[in-house]
Design a protein around this motif. Structure first.
Motif, PDB file in Angstrom:
ATOM      1  N   THR A  95      -1.734  28.248  86.165  1.00 25.47           N
ATOM      2  CA  THR A  95      -1.507  28.172  87.091  1.00 25.47           C
ATOM      3  C   THR A  95       0.324  27.864  87.958  1.00 25.47           C
ATOM      4  N   VAL A  96       0.919  27.376  86.733  1.00 28.85           N
ATOM      5  CA  VAL A  96       2.325  27.480  86.926  1.00 28.85           C
ATOM      6  C   VAL A  96       3.074  28.806  86.400  1.00 28.85           C
ATOM      7  N   CYS A  98       1.608  31.353  87.445  1.00 25.91           N
ATOM      8  CA  CYS A  98       1.059  32.569  88.056  1.00 25.91           C
ATOM      9  C   CYS A  98       2.324  32.652  89.962  1.00 25.91           C
TER      10      CYS A  98
ATOM     11  N   ASP B 381      -0.531  24.940  93.525  1.00 25.66           N
ATOM     12  CA  ASP B 381       0.216  25.750  93.121  1.00 25.66           C
ATOM     13  C   ASP B 381       1.433  25.863  91.856  1.00 25.66           C
ATOM     14  N   GLY B 382       1.525  25.440  90.998  1.00 23.80           N
ATOM     15  CA  GLY B 382       2.332  25.407  90.502  1.00 23.80           C
ATOM     16  C   GLY B 382       4.183  26.681  90.622  1.00 23.80           C
ATOM     17  N   GLY B 383       3.016  27.791  90.197  1.00 23.95           N
ATOM     18  CA  GLY B 383       3.978  29.002  90.038  1.00 23.95           C
ATOM     19  C   GLY B 383       4.953  29.136  91.461  1.00 23.95           C
ATOM     20  N   ILE B 384       3.869  29.003  92.302  1.00 21.01           N
ATOM     21  CA  ILE B 384       4.180  29.258  93.799  1.00 21.01           C
ATOM     22  C   ILE B 384       5.496  27.938  94.180  1.00 21.01           C
ATOM     23  N   ARG B 407       0.492  23.539  99.499  1.00 17.97           N
ATOM     24  CA  ARG B 407      -0.284  23.768  98.742  1.00 17.97           C
ATOM     25  C   ARG B 407      -0.725  25.467  99.808  1.00 17.97           C
ATOM     26  N   ASP B 408      -0.445  25.663 101.391  1.00 15.82           N
ATOM     27  CA  ASP B 408      -1.495  26.764 102.145  1.00 15.82           C
ATOM     28  C   ASP B 408      -0.030  27.385 102.492  1.00 15.82           C
ATOM     29  N   ARG B 411       2.221  28.738  99.812  1.00 19.02           N
ATOM     30  CA  ARG B 411       1.693  30.903  99.754  1.00 19.02           C
ATOM     31  C   ARG B 411       1.217  31.402 100.480  1.00 19.02           C
ATOM     32  N   VAL B 412       1.261  31.200 102.062  1.00 25.84           N
ATOM     33  CA  VAL B 412       1.995  32.054 103.230  1.00 25.84           C
ATOM     34  C   VAL B 412       3.111  32.360 103.419  1.00 25.84           C
TER      35      VAL B 412
END
Ligand SMILES: Cc1cc2nc3c(=O)[nH]c(=O)nc-3n(C[C@H](O)[C@H](O)[C@H](O)COP(=O)(O)OP(=O)(O)OC[C@H]3O[C@@H](n4cnc5c(N)ncnc54)[C@H](O)[C@@H]3O)c2cc1C
Lengths: 442, 419, 407
Positions: A95-96, A98, B381-384, B407-408, B411-412
């Motif tokens: 998850t880190v 992506c 989401d760590g990646g985001i 998070r949301d 993501r947006v």
């Protein structure tokens, strides 16, 4: 190397965040209606438009690169980034890795979960009736095309952004070597398809017919091959001038005689190779160098002649329209047209918006093609003698014509009155075609 | 003398990623991987799970022999790099073999530190860096009743959790004021410590071991700085790692203050023809300066950059390492990204936590941009977040939404960016 | 294979259009494309019927106009077919675009031109304005005098066209009305002998549209500044060389024809009673019969007049013309077409040019007759002989003389 895969395409502008896709996903993957557990999430909505969090099935997936247990991998056949429950240690490093929010922890299941494209039939896409999600399978096309031989010389010199090269390479890869290609004067030989100074641009026999006689020359050639008992496919790659205008007589004759050939008209609405003069195919209102804009003239004053309709009226064995924004549709039609051309007359009318002559950015060609279809400026259909006319893409729910016209420089001078005329023409044309369409279910 | 166009030393994340990157660009050059380990490639990160039994040793390989064949790479195991002659472009292995290379990648990672404690060298003890370490520790657990873990870093805490779960009496000794001092602040750490305490573990923070003494049957007695003595059947040393660079002795390849091999934004060392990547390096940090990154995602990024650069591919310079950690204690997930512990007047820090629910958040912004985040017990989401930091995305227009629903909102933002 | 042999009577009575159709049947083309036009229509009807009957096993293409007729045949030839068609006047004008291209492609096609006068005024009658207008396009042009010559020349035309040194299309011209509909005795050669005479088909050895030997046919030739113009010149010169070679080949083929079938036809020109002539008439096509009668009559009256018939107009037999006319002191040229702008007939101009090449300037007078289907009778020719006589005596009448002006 070189394989391409299916993806899910998201059109934010068509999404109203109704959530049907998310529910469908939750049901399919968790057997519940708990949308927080769905593998795709629709976010936002409202004025800002909807957004999507979903696995992109990356070619070089970072989630897999950072996975310490080798539980994530790109499947070489399906292209899906697969996740293996048995080896996953639930460390969340994926998850880190992506950057899309495409893999996330499912709190109920207690491990990460991600989209697996439902074995090639994504439920979310099936559930979306807004056209916002699309299962893009064009990769299959790419993969099969990739395996086939490119029959043109590299470095054809088409204008930047021209879709003709794409079209003819696709076409000939599909059709193969037992072919003769006729390319009457125009952009297609202009880009070097027939060659220059004694050198060829093509690996199959290719020639310049006259602008006027493409169909007749192919008819004669095919006649001789029929006599010799050899299966050679006749292919014309003609512009609209060589089809709609001076090429029409010989084309009409060949169609009426059902001469076996595949005649492809690459319609860029004019004589673009020679400086953008108007042709019979030039649409109403278009600026061209012979329908200029000035105090006494506002571009072309009449409507375009519709060759595909005329070919249908000739009772051509196979007649279809196509757009390079819908290549799978094109390939399906090409397949049928090719089969028909072994024994009868097949006609494909493919639209080729011209960035140079129509004045739009070269990067937008495919978008222009798509917009042509979405506004019904162009309709995608096929005609067979026993099946009649069939729309291969629904004509309902069209976008207003302004959405298309605004993209194109050659319409820049048009005002609302002109737009109304074009809108009327478009709707009238669709209504006319509908009368030939086989009844639903037929 | 065997020779190879590309010699890669190490068989873990940085090394493997480099091979892939080389092959993207150079299909024909010879590639050889040499590793000290006797096993197929695996990740050190998996080792706590081998200890716990969740990951089976035979299922941990990151690549199989088919992969090496497909890459056209030769894989040499159980031989260690012991010396280099950068002028002659040769590498000496423990077996005595000399390899001539065209380009060399040092991806030898790090090794556990054995703290300078009287007697520690001589007592039975465990570390956790190799698969063999993990298997040995797992076996030792079965025979032990009491355990002491030196160091409450990620490795130590992970080991401790395994020991607790296995039913041992566990004591953790940490020099810092709270566990996981490099990753979590006091509040978050307290919540984590709480979880250990609730399961009967003793967490001794702000304490150090003065000396160690071996007893019979493998037992060890540890004297703490405050005079307390801990007797244990099992001692795990998890006091940090140092870059594995012993083979550089006698060369002038530049090393950093923390002992890592100095690399630039293309993972080039100070000597031509030699690159380094992963835990062994001391390289650009995101936001400036140099650092030993020591995490798996950095090893992957650096390995890829090194491979591309070695093969002559065009590669944008490294953004610099960003800390990225995920940690789970007894099923509760924690994610920390970037400069999550930062303090300062120029920062806009939003911290809130609820020990009852186990939820905790610390979001650190500077000039409306995210610089770090810690999130515990909540989906993120760590990646985001990492992308938002890397891209220095201005969150000002959505700040309230971001603070309310990170998070949301993130993501947006990313979804929009990708379109 | 033997349809012609079994079906063909040895001797029949028919018109020139049917004679041409018999020539086609004997030459066995693979593909025939047709579009009717007066006065050619009955010719393509005969050919179509032959195909329907199996007398000829060609594939018949009924296409929508002359432009497509020629285009289809070009395609067929690039696929290896021997081909044939026929046209006339406006049909020729309509097919001009592919017509102009056929010689450049070096496609050895045979096409009958049933000659017709040009419009406007609207007219469907004979005259050679159509053929004469296109004589510089690069086709070989051979003009027939009799019904028999129509058949024999049609057969020979295939061999001339397909000769490897020539490789050019041939127009076999016969006069509309007079030859197209004029009936006379016709001897039809034996089919097998004819087949042996024409030889096997091999028309696309040089350029083909065949996946077995892929090539670009007629790629674009670049303009100044590149290799284009030089390449273009090479093509042009080789076409000229083909034309020059045709002068020899036409004679050889006529000689071989005479050997095999016992009929002698002049190949390039025919000299009639020219040996001791001090004046001469030059004729072309079917008018020659009446002209020969008039010459005979004048000779009987003591006038030393001779006649030169031009049979091959392209390539123009410069040497043969100059040679035949080397002894005369005045000439009259009867044209059946007008060269607008020269104010005379085209053959008149060309004969003068041929003589001038040899450095000779001979008093000459142009006659134009037989336009729009008009007859050129012996009386018309007698008048011409009289005028040429006056010319020789230094009393130069003004030309051109329009022979039918007072009919
Ligand atoms: C127990 C544990 C848990 C971890 N958990 C996390 C985590 O949750 N998240 C995270 O991001 N990171 C974690 N890490 C760190 C992460 O595993 C490393 O950052 C990563 O493995 C570094 O990869 P590397 O390729 O640089 O080096 P390494 O993985 O250390 O590999 C070094 C390789 O070099 C070989 N080698 C060493 N010396 C020689 C020599 N002289 N000759 C030949 N070969 C040699 C070794 O055999 C090995 O193959 C953890 C590490 C450990 C030990």
């Amino acid at each position: 190397m070189g394989r391409s895969f299916d993806t899910i395409r998201f059109r934010a502008e068509a999404c109203d965040a109704c959530g049907q896709c998310v529910i469908a996903c939750a049901r399919a993957k968790t057997g519940t209606d708990d949308t927080s557990r769905a593998r795709l999430q629709i976010l936002g909505g409202g004025t800002e438009g909807a957004e999507l969090a979903l696995c992109r099935q990356c070619t070089d997936p970072q989630c897999a690169a950072v996975c310490p247990s080798a539980s994530l991998a790109k499947d070489p056949d399906s292209g899906v980034v697969t996740w293996e429950a048995e080896t996953c240690v639930d460390c969340l490093l994926c998850t880190v890795g992506c950057a899309y929010g495409g893999i996330a922890s499912d709190p109920v299941a207690g491990h990460v979960a991600k989209c697996d494209l439902c074995d090639g039939a994504p439920e979310c896409v099936a559930a979306c009736d807004r056209g916002a999600l699309e299962h893009v399978t064009a990769s299959r096309l790419y993969n099969t095309q990739h395996e086939r031989e490119d029959l043109f010389a590299p470095g054809l010199s088409a204008c930047h952004g021209c879709n003709s090269e794409l079209l003819i390479r696709h076409t000939m890869r599909h059709i193969g070597r037992e072919t003769v290609v006729a390319a009457p004067p125009g952009c297609i030989p202009g880009m070097g398809v027939v060659g220059y100074n004694g050198q060829t641009g093509c690996k199959v026999p290719v020639f310049h017919p006259l602008l006027t006689n493409t169909a007749a020359m192919l008819a004669g050639l095919k006649t001789q091959y029929a006599r010799a008992g050899r299966d050679v496919t006749m292919v014309a790659l003609a512009g609209d001038g060589g089809t709609v205008d001076v090429g029409f007589q010989s084309l009409s004759g060949a169609a009426a005689r059902n001469d076996p050939m595949l005649f492809i008209c690459v319609d860029n609405e004019g004589y673009m190779n020679t400086g953008m003069q108007a042709s019979g195919s030039t649409s109403y209102g278009s600026w061209t160098s012979t329908t200029p804009v000035g105090e006494h003239m506002q571009g072309k004053s009449g409507d375009a002649k519709s060759l595909p309709m005329l070919m249908m009226m000739h009772n051509g064995a196979y007649v279809a329209t196509a757009s390079t924004a819908f290549l799978e549709d094109y390939h399906e039609k090409l397949e049928k047209a090719y089969a028909t051309a072994q024994h009868g007359f097949a006609y494909l009318h493919v639209y080729a918006p011209c960035p140079t002559g129509w004045r739009f950015p070269a990067a937008l060609t495919t978008e222009v093609c798509r917009r042509q279809v979405e506004t019904n400026f162009v309709t995608l259909w096929e005609y067979t003698r026993d099946g009649g006319l069939r729309f291969t893409r629904p004509v309902e729910g069209r976008r207003p014509i302004g959405d298309y016209v605004e993209m194109i420089g050659k319409y820049r001078h048009l005002d609302q009155t002109h737009l109304d005329v074009i809108q009327h023409q478009v709707d009238e044309r669709v209504a006319f075609l509908r009368r030939f369409a086989a009844p639903a279910g037929g | 003398m065997p020779d190879t166009d590309y010699l890669i030393v190490g068989s873990s994340h940085a090394a493997l990623e480099a091979v892939t990157a080389i092959r993207m660009h150079d299909h024909s050059g010879s590639v050889t991987l040499v590793t000290r380990d006797r096993h197929p490639p695996y990740s050190p990160t998996i080792l706590p799970y081998v200890v716990s039994g969740r990951a089976k040793p035979e299922r941990v390989p990151l690549r199989d022999s088919g992969w090496f064949a497909a890459q056209g790479a030769t894989f040499v195991r159980e031989d260690a790099l012991v010396g280099l002659d950068p002028d002659a472009f040769t590498a000496r292995l423990e077996s005595g073999a000399m390899w001539r290379y065209g380009k060399l990648l040092l991806a030898t990672g790090a090794r556990p530190v054995v703290p300078d404690i009287a007697g520690l060298e001589t007592v039975p003890r465990h570390v956790l860096r190799t698969l063999d370490d993990a298997v040995a520790l797992r076996e030792a657990i079965g025979a032990a009743r009491r355990a002491v873990v030196l160091g409450a870093g990620l490795v130590g805490m992970h080991a401790a959790e395994n020991l607790v779960t296995a039913g041992l009496d566990v004591t953790i000794v940490e020099r810092g004021a709270h566990p996981l001092p490099l990753y979590f602040g006091a509040t978050a750490a307290a919540m984590i410590g709480q979880a250990f305490a609730a399961r009967g573990a003793r967490l001794l923070c702000g304490r150090t071991v003065a000396s160690a003494q071996g007893g019979g049957d493998g037992a060890v007695a540890l004297a703490l700085d405050d005079g307390e003595t801990l007797a244990t059947d099992l001692l795990v040393v998890a006091a940090g790692v140092v870059p594995e660079t012993g083979y550089l002795a006698g060369t002038d390849i530049g090393l950093g203050a923390a002992g890592g091999i100095l690399v630039d934004a293309h993972m080039r060392t100070t000597r031509p023809g030699i690159w380094a990547a992963g835990d062994v390096t001391e390289g650009p940090a995101f936001g400036g300066g140099v650092a030993v990154s020591g995490i798996l995602p950095s090893a992957v990024d650096q390995g890829r950059i090194a491979g591309m650069d070695m093969a002559g591919d065009r590669v944008p310079p490294y953004d610099g390492a960003i800390p990225l950690n995920t940690y789970a204690a007894f099923g509760r997930h924690a994610v920390s990204v970037g400069d999550a512990l930062a303090e300062g007047d120029d920062l806009d820090v939003h911290e809130d936590g609820d020990p009852e629910t186990g939820r905790y958040r610390r979001l650190v912004l500077r000039d409306g941009r995210l610089v770090g985040a810690t999130v515990i017990g909540e989906a993120i989401d760590g990646g985001i977040l990492r992308q938002l930091i890397l891209r220095r995305t201005d969150l000002t227009p959505v700040k309230d939404a971001f603070l309310a629903a990170p998070r949301d909102t993130a993501r947006v933002l990313m979804s929009r960016l990708w379109r | 294979m033997t349809h012609v042999a079994t079906n063909a009577p040895r001797v029949i009575v028919c018109d020139g259009n049917q004679a041409a159709a018999w020539g086609v049947a004997l030459a066995k083309p693979d593909v025939v494309a047709v579009y009717p036009i007066t006065p050619q229509s009955s010719l393509v009807e005969y050919v179509s019927q032959f195909i329907a009957d199996g007398t000829l096993t060609a594939t018949l293409m009924n296409v929508e106009g002359e432009h497509s007729v020629l285009s289809a045949l070009q395609g067929a030839m690039l696929g290896g077919a021997r081909t044939y068609t026929a046209t006339s006047g406006p049909g020729l004008a309509f097919m001009f675009e592919p017509y102009m291209r056929t010689p450049g492609l070096r496609l050895p096609m045979v096409m009958s031109l049933v000659t017709r006068d040009g419009i406007t005024p609207q007219c469907v009658w004979g005259g050679q304005q159509d053929a004469m207008t296109v004589r510089d396009v690069g086709w070989i042009q051979i003009y027939c005098e009799t019904v028999q010559e129509v058949l024999d020349t049609t057969l020979m035309a295939f061999r001339i066209a397909e000769h490897r040194d020539v490789m050019l299309p041939v127009n076999v011209c016969h006069d509309g009305n007079y030859l197209s509909y004029g009936v006379s005795r016709l001897e039809i050669p034996d089919a097998r002998q004819a087949e042996a005479f024409v030889g096997p088909t091999d028309v696309n050895w040089h350029t083909a549209l065949d996946p077995a030997r892929p090539m670009a046919v007629d790629p674009l030739t670049g303009g100044a500044g590149g290799p284009g113009p030089a390449l273009f010149v090479r093509y042009r010169k080789s076409l000229c060389a083909g034309m020059e070679a045709a002068l020899r080949v036409i004679k050889e083929v006529h000689a071989d024809f005479a050997d095999r079938f016992g009929r002698h036809h002049p190949a390039l020109v025919e000299a009639y009673r020219l040996d001791d002539a001090d004046r001469a008439l030059v004729t072309i096509g079917s008018m020659t019969g009446a002209a020969k009668d008039a010459v005979d009559e004048a000779r009987a009256a003591g006038t030393r007049v001779g006649l030169l018939k031009i049979k091959t107009v392209r390539p123009f037999p410069v040497a043969a013309v100059a040679d035949a006319l080397s002894g005369v002191e005045a000439i009259g040229v009867i044209d059946r077409a007008v060269s607008f702008g020269w104010n005379t007939g085209p053959m008149h101009q060309e004969v003068l040019a041929a003589l001038a090449r040899g450095g000779r300037v001979v008093p000459s007078l142009g006659f134009i007759g037989g336009l729009a289907g008009a007859d050129i009778t012996a009386e018309h020719v007698a008048r011409a002989i009289f005028d040429v006589g006056r010319l020789r005596d230094g009393q130069a009448p003004a030309g051109p003389v329009w022979l039918n002006e007072t009919d």
